[in-house]
Design a protein around this motif. Structure first.
Motif, PDB file in Angstrom:
ATOM      1  N   LEU A   1       0.703   5.737  -0.558  1.00 19.58           N
ATOM      2  CA  LEU A   1      -0.100   6.859  -0.605  1.00 19.58           C
ATOM      3  C   LEU A   1      -0.795   7.372  -2.117  1.00 19.58           C
ATOM      4  O   LEU A   1      -1.630   7.919  -2.367  1.00 19.58           O
ATOM      5  CB  LEU A   1       0.672   8.104  -0.260  1.00 19.58           C
TER       6      LEU A   1
ATOM      7  N   TYR B   1      -4.265  10.365  -3.364  1.00 18.18           N
ATOM      8  CA  TYR B   1      -4.097  11.025  -1.881  1.00 18.18           C
ATOM      9  C   TYR B   1      -5.495  11.248  -1.344  1.00 18.18           C
ATOM     10  O   TYR B   1      -5.891  10.979  -0.084  1.00 18.18           O
ATOM     11  CB  TYR B   1      -3.379  12.356  -1.949  1.00 18.18           C
TER      12      TYR B   1
ATOM     13  N   ASP C   1       0.826  -1.049  -0.044  1.00 15.94           N
ATOM     14  CA  ASP C   1       0.084   0.016   0.004  1.00 15.94           C
ATOM     15  C   ASP C   1       0.835   1.231  -0.123  1.00 15.94           C
ATOM     16  O   ASP C   1       2.090   1.176   0.675  1.00 15.94           O
ATOM     17  CB  ASP C   1      -0.934  -0.170   1.099  1.00 15.94           C
TER      18      ASP C   1
ATOM     19  N   THR D   1      -7.364   8.174  -0.208  1.00 14.54           N
ATOM     20  CA  THR D   1      -6.560   7.915   0.989  1.00 14.54           C
ATOM     21  C   THR D   1      -7.475   8.716   2.283  1.00 14.54           C
ATOM     22  O   THR D   1      -7.617   8.196   3.223  1.00 14.54           O
ATOM     23  CB  THR D   1      -5.094   7.989   1.155  1.00 14.54           C
TER      24      THR D   1
ATOM     25  N   ARG E   1      -7.394   2.312   0.414  1.00 16.10           N
ATOM     26  CA  ARG E   1      -6.056   2.170   0.323  1.00 16.10           C
ATOM     27  C   ARG E   1      -5.794   2.063  -1.138  1.00 16.10           C
ATOM     28  O   ARG E   1      -6.324   1.918  -2.126  1.00 16.10           O
ATOM     29  CB  ARG E   1      -5.658   0.616   0.695  1.00 16.10           C
TER      30      ARG E   1
END
Length: 972
Positions: free
Chosen positions: A826, A861, A824, A864, A869
């Motif tokens: 970002l 981003y 995983d 997230t 994820r």
């Protein structure tokens, strides 16, 4: 204070204002079946007892402690000669089972019937102690069974001519606080009594409940109670509000009493802790031994540190020499404009990724540092002696000081190594711990003697000696059963822990009270304990990484959660920890990383820490653990195998979905033809279509190829749609335009300069994009020479966002593990990434404020931030002929917009990277103390302070929100 009505004032009954005596000891707790008293009921009960002045009060159904009965507390606090008797709960018999069967579908049996008859007999015996006509106040509390109407016939003759019946738990509506059977039974009894006795009333008693009061005595309503029965509905509501206020005060008083008792307990615990400090001399000796070892390690590492510095300096000279030579050639052959572009690419890298790599002759030493170099770095991140000395006092100030149980299975350990393990626990600066050692029938001399000696010296060391070896899983489960702590820390019988391990863990628990698992970095320890060696550094919680590696290994786990999932599985002995972490990942995401090297894994003969193939029988059990996990998560049978040593791969049949492949393109028809041909010829997955977004092609060859694609689509040989795009090129707008024309429930955004390598690439993307919690899936992109172009994006690398492992060999591994592990991140590159359409819609598509670069990073981003994820899949291998259609040099505009978006994340540090690794290099290597932080690199890249960037981002968000509120489209 409210006065209700003109004829009746509850304040004329001062007992209602008093705080009743608590009839139980301060440490008494109600049984699990007890129904706790609501605060409003106590003033109501006090008022009722004072109003009726009963001589005998009987309560049926107290369910355990009378401290949980409002009537009991009122009677005992009345100050009059009032006798209070509590009877057992209502009996349940065979008739009840028949009555309830229609509502619950349950059936009685002979055994249940026998038990019910016994309870009925107990009730009859309890009633025999009362003379007929002796009970003035009868409270029917707790659960009322369906046959309560019939049971009341046994109680009725005992009531006096002034008798009053109270039902405190009547439900006025269905409520999660009231069991359905209790509610129906109580209602049935109330309706029967209300029909028989006309003098009755209902008082609200909180939480959707009402208190029913019925006058059954032959003298009717007592004179003192007649104003109560004359209240209007509004008066009853006001009376209930008054009782609620008074009850809240009683609740506060009892909470204060409980807190005082807790303070007394804590004071006793502190005194006990002070008594334990008599062991200080022994602990100081252990700490002195560790400091001596640290001094030796520092001497060993000094030479390595000097060699490391020399290697880096040599690397810097080589890089600058190469840049100067290349710059001279560019200037001579292509001119100053090309030279400026070349230098810019060197400084920022393509798409902002630094090519600030090390010289080839030093590469192996930096990527895989020697023990001396690593030891020198490692010593710099350990706490200073003064810090360790301050931690015992600081740990006393933690708001939450849980008991931590080290659980250690022991079997034929080297006694000296075992003693070192125990000494490292004794040296902990956090003192609220216990060490649970379970020996599985060791036959080696000195093992059991060592355990018993330490157990005799310190009561916190608890030892259990088994008659046989139950294996790692069985011995570990016995240690967990022996543990009493709120958390357990996994510790092998020959490993060492840093003296501040528990301090760091408890500090993390106080910062994140919901944490279920806390893990940390670790390294390898020589068999003789003289040296440490590097092991891969851990990212923050990454569930998909567990499909490739038990990367957590040793950690601290909430004990109840460990028990709830069944502990370690003996059938997977040797792979028991990997299986455990996979099962934990299915139950919780409350997993916290402490980015410190706090654990030392000893490399003894026969240990997996020394050799990967030390326990070959374990390999199949590891694959079984992965298969079992995928089956539990997806409901599909999985296939798992070893792709390479230490690299497992797992597949399963993906859930069916239609995929739309969206490709922005412009001219360079040979590039596009290669891409489409590889998709159409090699892709095994069939349910897809392709949306080409043409962003201004002018070459005749391109339009001829488009005509061919349209004819093939008309003949149903392919499903290719060509969407025209008008206006100045904007990568985000082109992707959004493609998504508007896409039919699929799953969207794959892809550059036109790709070439498919493996037939199952699309199956792989689809299966992982449908995993719960996964938002975006990216791929491993390779240059034609098979070096890595993309294997995940680290936010903060090279100042903004950089590709990790950039230009490294395809199967590289090092300080951050293997490039062939699921991970995983970002962000992953938008050159090829897949998402469900619902994810695309939730994020809001690509941000068209960006011109060309970084919109993919911003999209990931933002995903997230929604709790999703971003997954990198190493088994989607695709060739990427980068930047063949458009120049990919990032503009200053895009860099500043991305800087605003990512400033907070860059300042805090990318959680999926390690703070111990350098953000200046694509290949993970140890961070130097003198290198700039990611925030400083960002400021240098965009020429603006990070505080300004964060302020600008906040203003931009507020402006966008304001524009949306009035239906306007926010401007860049």
């Amino acid at each position: 204070m409210e006065r209700i009505g003109v004829r009746f004032n509850p304040l004329d009954h001062p007992a209602m204002l008093s705080i009743p005596a608590h009839s139980a000891a301060p440490d008494e707790a109600p049984t699990s079946s007890a129904r706790l008293v609501r605060p409003i009921q106590i003033p109501l009960a006090m008022f009722l007892v004072d109003l009726l002045r009963p001589s005998v009060v009987v309560e049926v159904g107290t369910r355990g402690s009378v401290a949980d009965s409002a009537i009991s507390r009122a009677a005992q606090s009345s100050g009059s000669a009032c006798q209070y008797v509590a009877l057992n709960p209502w009996p349940q018999d065979a008739d009840d089972a028949d009555d309830v069967e229609g509502a619950q579908g349950g059936q009685g049996d002979a055994e249940a019937s026998g038990a019910a008859d016994e309870k009925v007999a107990d009730l009859a015996a309890a009633l025999a102690q009362f003379a007929d006509g002796s009970i003035d106040l009868l409270c029917l509390a707790g659960s009322c069974p369906f046959r309560a109407v019939h049971d009341f016939e046994r109680l009725e003759p005992k009531l006096s001519d002034q008798g009053v019946v109270v039902l405190p738990d009547l439900a006025e509506r269905r409520n999660e606080l009231v069991d359905i059977v209790d509610m129906v039974g109580a209602k049935r009894l109330w309706e029967a009594l209300a029909d028989q006795y006309p003098q009755h009333l209902l008082l609200p008693s909180g939480d959707g409940l009402e208190m029913g009061i019925v006058v059954v005595g032959s003298q009717g309503v007592p004179a003192r109670a007649q104003p109560l029965f004359a209240l209007t509905d509004a008066d009853r509501e006001a009376f209930a509000r008054l009782a609620a206020r008074l009850g809240a005060g009683i609740a506060d008083h009892e909470e204060a009493r409980r807190l005082r008792a807790e303070v007394a307990d804590l004071t006793m615990a502190r005194q006990e802790m002070e008594r334990e400090r008599v062991k200080l001399a022994r602990d100081q000796a252990a700490a002195l031994n560790m400091e001596t070892a640290r001094a030796t390690a520092l001497e060993v590492g000094l030479a390595g540190a000097q060699a490391y510095t020399a290697a880096l300096e040599s690397s810097r000279v080589v890089r600058l020499t190469k840049l100067a030579r290349a710059s001279g050639m560019v200037l001579r052959h292509k001119g100053p404009v090309a030279l400026s572009r070349h230098v810019g690419q060197w400084l920022l890298g393509r798409r902002g990724y630094h090519l600030n790599d090390i010289a080839s002759e030093n590469k192996e030493e930096v990527i895989h540092p020697s023990a001396a170099v690593y030891q020198a770095w490692y010593e710099t991140q350990r706490p200073l002696p003064g810090d360790l000395e301050a931690q015992p006092a600081a740990s006393q100030q933690f708001a939450h000081r849980p008991l931590i149980s080290f659980v250690t299975p022991v079997y034929n350990t080297d006694p000296q190594a075992l003693e070192q393990t125990i000494q490292s626990v004794l040296a902990q600066t956090y003192d609220h711990w216990e060490l649970c050692l379970v020996d599985g029938g060791s036959t080696k001399a000195g093992v059991r003697e060592t355990l018993q000696r330490f157990a005799a010296e310190d009561p916190r060391i608890r030892v259990q000696l088994l008659d046989e070896n139950r294996g790692i899983a069985g011995n570990s489960n016995a240690a967990v059963a022996l543990a009493r702590g709120e958390f357990v820390t996994l510790l092998d019988h020959d490993d060492l822990v840093e003296p501040d391990l528990l301090y760091c863990v408890v500090e993390a628990i106080n910062q994140t009270p919901e944490a279920d698992v806390v893990y940390y970095d670790e390294n390898l320890l020589a068999a003789d304990g003289s040296q440490v060696f590097p092991l891969h550094f851990r990212p923050a919680w990454s569930p998909e990484l567990l499909l490739s590696s038990p990367y957590i290994t040793h950690c601290t786990i909430r004990r109840q959660l460990l028990l709830d999932i069944g502990g370690f599985d003996p059938a997977l002995d040797g792979a028991q920890d990997w299986d455990l972490f996979l099962r934990l990942s299915e139950q919780t995401d409350n997993v916290v990383r402490v980015p410190r090297v706090l654990y030392h894994w000893r490399m003894v003969e026969g240990s997996a820490a020394a050799r990967l193939d030390a326990k070959p029988e374990v390999f199949e059990r590891q694959l079984a653990a992965i298969r079992n996990h995928v089956r539990r998560v997806t409901g599909q049978e999985a296939t798992a195998w070893w792709y390479a040593a230490g690299i497992p791969r797992v597949t399963w049949t993906p859930a069916p979905t239609h995929v739309s492949i969206i490709i922005p393109t412009k001219d360079k028809v040979e590039v596009l033809r290669r891409c489409l041909s590889s998709i159409l010829k090699k892709t095994a997955y069939k349910d897809y279509d392709i949306v080409l977004v043409d962003t201004g092609s002018v070459e005749p060859a391109t339009h001829r190829y488009y005509a061919t694609l349209r004819r093939e689509a008309e003949r149903a040989r392919t499903r290719v749609t060509i969407v025209p795009y008008e206006g100045a090129f904007n990568y985000s707008r082109a992707c959004n335009e493609g998504a508007r024309h896409a039919e699929g429930a799953t969207l794959l955004f892809m550059n036109n300069d790709m070439e498919i390598l493996d037939a199952d690439w699309l199956d792989e993307l689809v299966r992982f994009s449908n995993l719960p919690g996964v938002g975006v899936v990216g791929a491993k992109l390779l240059y034609p020479d098979r070096r890595i172009q993309h294997a995940g994006v680290v936010v903060g690398s090279a100042g903004l966002a950089g590709h990790i492992y950039y230009r490294a060999e395809e199967h590289v591994a090092g300080l951050f593990g293997s490039v062939n592990w699921y991970r995983d991140y970002l962000a992953v590159t938008g050159a090829l990434h897949m998402m469900r359409r619902e994810v695309y819609d939730a994020v809001g598509g690509y941000d068209e404020t960006y011109d060309v670069s970084y919109s993919d990073v911003a999209f990931c981003y933002r995903a997230t931030r929604l709790g999703l994820r971003i997954l990198y899949d190493p088994f989607v291998r695709i060739l990427h002929y980068e930047s063949q259609t458009r120049d990919r040099m990032p503009s200053l505009h895009d860099m500043r917009v991305a800087g605003m978006e990512l400033a907070q994340a860059i300042e805090e540090g990318d959680p999926f990277f390690s703070p111990h690794l350098s953000c200046r290099h694509a290949m993970p290597q140890l961070k130097r103390d003198d290198e700039p932080t990611p925030a400083q690199m960002l400021e240098r890249s965009v020429g603006v302070s990070i505080e300004t960037l964060k302020a600008q981002h906040s203003s931009r968000v507020e402006l966008a929100a304001a524009a949306m509120s009035v239906g306007a489209k926010p401007q860049p």
